[in-house]
Design a protein around this motif. Structure first.
Motif, PDB file in Angstrom:
ATOM      1  N   PHE A   1       0.816  -1.214   0.000  1.00 29.29           N
ATOM      2  CA  PHE A   1       0.000   0.000   0.000  1.00 29.29           C
ATOM      3  C   PHE A   1       0.852   1.267   0.000  1.00 29.29           C
ATOM      4  O   PHE A   1       0.309   2.366   0.046  1.00 29.29           O
ATOM      5  CB  PHE A   1      -0.944   0.020   1.207  1.00 29.29           C
ATOM      6  CG  PHE A   1      -2.037  -1.008   1.120  1.00 29.29           C
ATOM      7  CD1 PHE A   1      -3.210  -0.745   0.431  1.00 29.29           C
ATOM      8  CD2 PHE A   1      -1.892  -2.242   1.715  1.00 29.29           C
ATOM      9  CE1 PHE A   1      -4.214  -1.686   0.342  1.00 29.29           C
ATOM     10  CE2 PHE A   1      -2.892  -3.192   1.637  1.00 29.29           C
ATOM     11  CZ  PHE A   1      -4.062  -2.918   0.949  1.00 29.29           C
ATOM     12  N   TRP A   2       2.170   1.131  -0.047  1.00 27.66           N
ATOM     13  CA  TRP A   2       3.036   2.297  -0.141  1.00 27.66           C
ATOM     14  C   TRP A   2       3.217   2.690  -1.605  1.00 27.66           C
ATOM     15  O   TRP A   2       2.740   2.019  -2.520  1.00 27.66           O
ATOM     16  CB  TRP A   2       4.390   2.019   0.508  1.00 27.66           C
ATOM     17  CG  TRP A   2       4.305   1.738   1.979  1.00 27.66           C
ATOM     18  CD1 TRP A   2       3.284   2.077   2.813  1.00 27.66           C
ATOM     19  CD2 TRP A   2       5.267   1.058   2.780  1.00 27.66           C
ATOM     20  NE1 TRP A   2       3.542   1.663   4.094  1.00 27.66           N
ATOM     21  CE2 TRP A   2       4.758   1.032   4.107  1.00 27.66           C
ATOM     22  CE3 TRP A   2       6.499   0.478   2.538  1.00 27.66           C
ATOM     23  CZ2 TRP A   2       5.457   0.443   5.160  1.00 27.66           C
ATOM     24  CZ3 TRP A   2       7.203  -0.105   3.587  1.00 27.66           C
ATOM     25  CH2 TRP A   2       6.681  -0.122   4.886  1.00 27.66           C
ATOM     26  N   THR A   3       3.896   3.779  -1.826  1.00 27.86           N
ATOM     27  CA  THR A   3       4.155   4.257  -3.183  1.00 27.86           C
ATOM     28  C   THR A   3       5.651   4.474  -3.375  1.00 27.86           C
ATOM     29  O   THR A   3       6.439   4.358  -2.425  1.00 27.86           O
ATOM     30  CB  THR A   3       3.390   5.564  -3.455  1.00 27.86           C
ATOM     31  OG1 THR A   3       3.788   6.554  -2.483  1.00 27.86           O
ATOM     32  CG2 THR A   3       1.892   5.350  -3.362  1.00 27.86           C
TER      33      THR A   3
ATOM     34  N   ALA B   1       2.813  -5.755  -4.067  1.00 30.51           N
ATOM     35  CA  ALA B   1       1.435  -5.974  -4.503  1.00 30.51           C
ATOM     36  C   ALA B   1       1.337  -7.193  -5.408  1.00 30.51           C
ATOM     37  O   ALA B   1       0.405  -8.005  -5.295  1.00 30.51           O
ATOM     38  CB  ALA B   1       0.918  -4.726  -5.227  1.00 30.51           C
TER      39      ALA B   1
ATOM     40  N   TRP C   1      -0.099   5.807   2.616  1.00 33.17           N
ATOM     41  CA  TRP C   1      -1.132   4.811   2.318  1.00 33.17           C
ATOM     42  C   TRP C   1      -1.819   5.125   0.995  1.00 33.17           C
ATOM     43  O   TRP C   1      -2.302   6.224   0.760  1.00 33.17           O
ATOM     44  CB  TRP C   1      -2.157   4.800   3.447  1.00 33.17           C
ATOM     45  CG  TRP C   1      -3.166   3.697   3.321  1.00 33.17           C
ATOM     46  CD1 TRP C   1      -4.361   3.757   2.689  1.00 33.17           C
ATOM     47  CD2 TRP C   1      -3.055   2.374   3.830  1.00 33.17           C
ATOM     48  NE1 TRP C   1      -5.005   2.558   2.776  1.00 33.17           N
ATOM     49  CE2 TRP C   1      -4.228   1.686   3.476  1.00 33.17           C
ATOM     50  CE3 TRP C   1      -2.081   1.700   4.560  1.00 33.17           C
ATOM     51  CZ2 TRP C   1      -4.458   0.356   3.824  1.00 33.17           C
ATOM     52  CZ3 TRP C   1      -2.303   0.378   4.902  1.00 33.17           C
ATOM     53  CH2 TRP C   1      -3.482  -0.283   4.544  1.00 33.17           C
ATOM     54  N   SER C   2      -1.829   4.127   0.105  1.00 26.94           N
ATOM     55  CA  SER C   2      -2.449   4.310  -1.201  1.00 26.94           C
ATOM     56  C   SER C   2      -2.807   2.942  -1.777  1.00 26.94           C
ATOM     57  O   SER C   2      -2.135   1.944  -1.505  1.00 26.94           O
ATOM     58  CB  SER C   2      -1.490   5.042  -2.156  1.00 26.94           C
ATOM     59  OG  SER C   2      -2.031   5.105  -3.459  1.00 26.94           O
ATOM     60  N   THR C   3      -3.867   2.913  -2.580  1.00 23.01           N
ATOM     61  CA  THR C   3      -4.284   1.680  -3.251  1.00 23.01           C
ATOM     62  C   THR C   3      -3.947   1.702  -4.740  1.00 23.01           C
ATOM     63  O   THR C   3      -4.486   0.917  -5.513  1.00 23.01           O
ATOM     64  CB  THR C   3      -5.801   1.464  -3.073  1.00 23.01           C
ATOM     65  OG1 THR C   3      -6.511   2.593  -3.621  1.00 23.01           O
ATOM     66  CG2 THR C   3      -6.160   1.289  -1.600  1.00 23.01           C
ATOM     67  N   ASP C   4      -3.037   2.596  -5.128  1.00 24.99           N
ATOM     68  CA  ASP C   4      -2.696   2.726  -6.542  1.00 24.99           C
ATOM     69  C   ASP C   4      -2.085   1.447  -7.101  1.00 24.99           C
ATOM     70  O   ASP C   4      -2.319   1.103  -8.270  1.00 24.99           O
ATOM     71  CB  ASP C   4      -1.735   3.906  -6.745  1.00 24.99           C
ATOM     72  CG  ASP C   4      -2.390   5.247  -6.458  1.00 24.99           C
ATOM     73  OD1 ASP C   4      -3.644   5.289  -6.418  1.00 24.99           O
ATOM     74  OD2 ASP C   4      -1.664   6.230  -6.248  1.00 24.99           O
ATOM     75  N   ASN C   5      -1.282   0.760  -6.311  1.00 24.08           N
ATOM     76  CA  ASN C   5      -0.632  -0.452  -6.808  1.00 24.08           C
ATOM     77  C   ASN C   5      -1.657  -1.530  -7.156  1.00 24.08           C
ATOM     78  O   ASN C   5      -1.564  -2.172  -8.211  1.00 24.08           O
ATOM     79  CB  ASN C   5       0.352  -0.990  -5.765  1.00 24.08           C
ATOM     80  CG  ASN C   5       1.506  -0.049  -5.528  1.00 24.08           C
ATOM     81  OD1 ASN C   5       2.012   0.585  -6.452  1.00 24.08           O
ATOM     82  ND2 ASN C   5       1.934   0.061  -4.272  1.00 24.08           N
ATOM     83  N   PHE C   6      -2.637  -1.732  -6.290  1.00 21.30           N
ATOM     84  CA  PHE C   6      -3.661  -2.734  -6.567  1.00 21.30           C
ATOM     85  C   PHE C   6      -4.581  -2.288  -7.707  1.00 21.30           C
ATOM     86  O   PHE C   6      -5.056  -3.119  -8.483  1.00 21.30           O
ATOM     87  CB  PHE C   6      -4.472  -3.020  -5.308  1.00 21.30           C
ATOM     88  CG  PHE C   6      -3.708  -3.777  -4.273  1.00 21.30           C
ATOM     89  CD1 PHE C   6      -3.542  -5.152  -4.371  1.00 21.30           C
ATOM     90  CD2 PHE C   6      -3.144  -3.121  -3.192  1.00 21.30           C
ATOM     91  CE1 PHE C   6      -2.833  -5.858  -3.418  1.00 21.30           C
ATOM     92  CE2 PHE C   6      -2.430  -3.818  -2.225  1.00 21.30           C
ATOM     93  CZ  PHE C   6      -2.277  -5.193  -2.340  1.00 21.30           C
TER      94      PHE C   6
END
Length: 297
Positions: free
Chosen positions: A56-58, A272, A70-75
């Protein structure tokens, strides 16, 4: 002045401790399981938790440094990018193909070693099945690279009938992985067939059942849990493999390759991607739980 404990006092303490453990089996069990449970919790489950959290990191696009935000960009990229979807589906398909091939090849071999071969030869045959596991993983994969190379053993054997070997690519990957993990399927099937009561086969024949009906109605239902147990190994090991496809896969990419290629440049994206095999294997274990396969492990 010394304060050494007398030997009798030490023996008395040991007796009291032994008596306490004897009267409290739950305490004895807890002490025995503390070390392995601590290892499982801290090292194994802890590493999986760290993997899931880091997904959930970038990553800073300029410095390639991990940004703990915290980010959901990877998923989101994992499910929306066509390349990622294709690689995930291809990886699951390869794992399923290897599992099916291992089951198809393992059953006749296990039936021969467990039911047909003479009893004095059966241990030697089991040792022969285990022998490939003693060789180095890389040695076996590079041996298959030589076999499948242009002008190699595969081409030489198929040339008389006008065919050629598969070369490097997806079929070569499936073939090599099938060879690598086949013993993990043969052993549980061999054990199940060896424990199959001969009286059941005789009773089926006495009742007029043909060999095909005996296999479907008697043998297969009793051996199926062991086949499912072996598939846990073949499926999970194939799904997480990334070395074989690099050596014999040509331009083919699987999940392991993407994880390996993203570790240094984009660690959160690699994390991810790494959660995908874990989630697939968990779903696979839940799917085969009803077969009783987990009791055959």
């Amino acid at each position: 002045m010394t304060t050494d404990v007398p030997p009798a006092a030490g023996r008395g303490t040991a007796r009291r401790l032994a008596g306490t453990l004897h009267r409290r089996p739950r305490l004895r069990l807890a002490l025995l399981l503390t070390a392995p449970l601590l290892w499982l919790t801290v090292l194994y489950l802890g590493s999986l938790a760290a993997l899931f959290l880091s997904a959930f990191w970038t990553t800073d696009s300029f410095t390639s440094q991990v940004v703990k935000v915290w980010s959901t960009d990877n998923f989101h990229a994992l499910f929306t990018t066509p390349v990622f979807r294709q690689v995930v589906l291809r990886s699951v398909g390869v794992a399923l193909a290897v599992t099916v091939l291992c089951a198809v090849i393992a059953f006749p071999l296990a039936f021969y070693t467990a039911r047909v071969a003479r009893p004095r030869w059966r241990p030697l045959l089991v040792v022969a099945i285990l022998t490939p596991l003693w060789a180095s993983y890389l040695v076996k994969v590079y041996a298959w690279r030589l076999i499948l190379s242009e002008g190699g053993l595969a081409d030489w054997m198929l040339a008389p009938i006008g065919l050629s070997g598969p070369g490097y690519g997806l079929p070569a990957t499936v073939l090599t992985l099938t060879y690598l993990w086949l013993p993990y399927m043969i052993l549980p099937v061999h054990t199940a067939l060896e424990q199959l009561p001969a009286g059941l086969l005789d009773a089926s024949a006495d009742l007029g059942a043909r060999p095909g009906r005996t296999f479907r109605s008697v043998v297969l239902p009793m051996v199926l849990p062991s086949v499912a147990a072996g598939s846990v190994f073949t499926f999970s090991l194939s799904l997480g493999d990334y070395i074989t496809v690099q050596i014999v896969g040509g331009k083919t990419q699987l999940i392991g390759n993407l994880v390996y290629s993203n570790i240094e440049l984009n660690l959160p994206m690699a994390a991810a991607l790494g959660t995908v095999p874990v989630a697939v294997i968990v779903l696979y274990l839940l799917a085969i739980r009803r077969t009783g396969a987990l009791n055959s492990l």
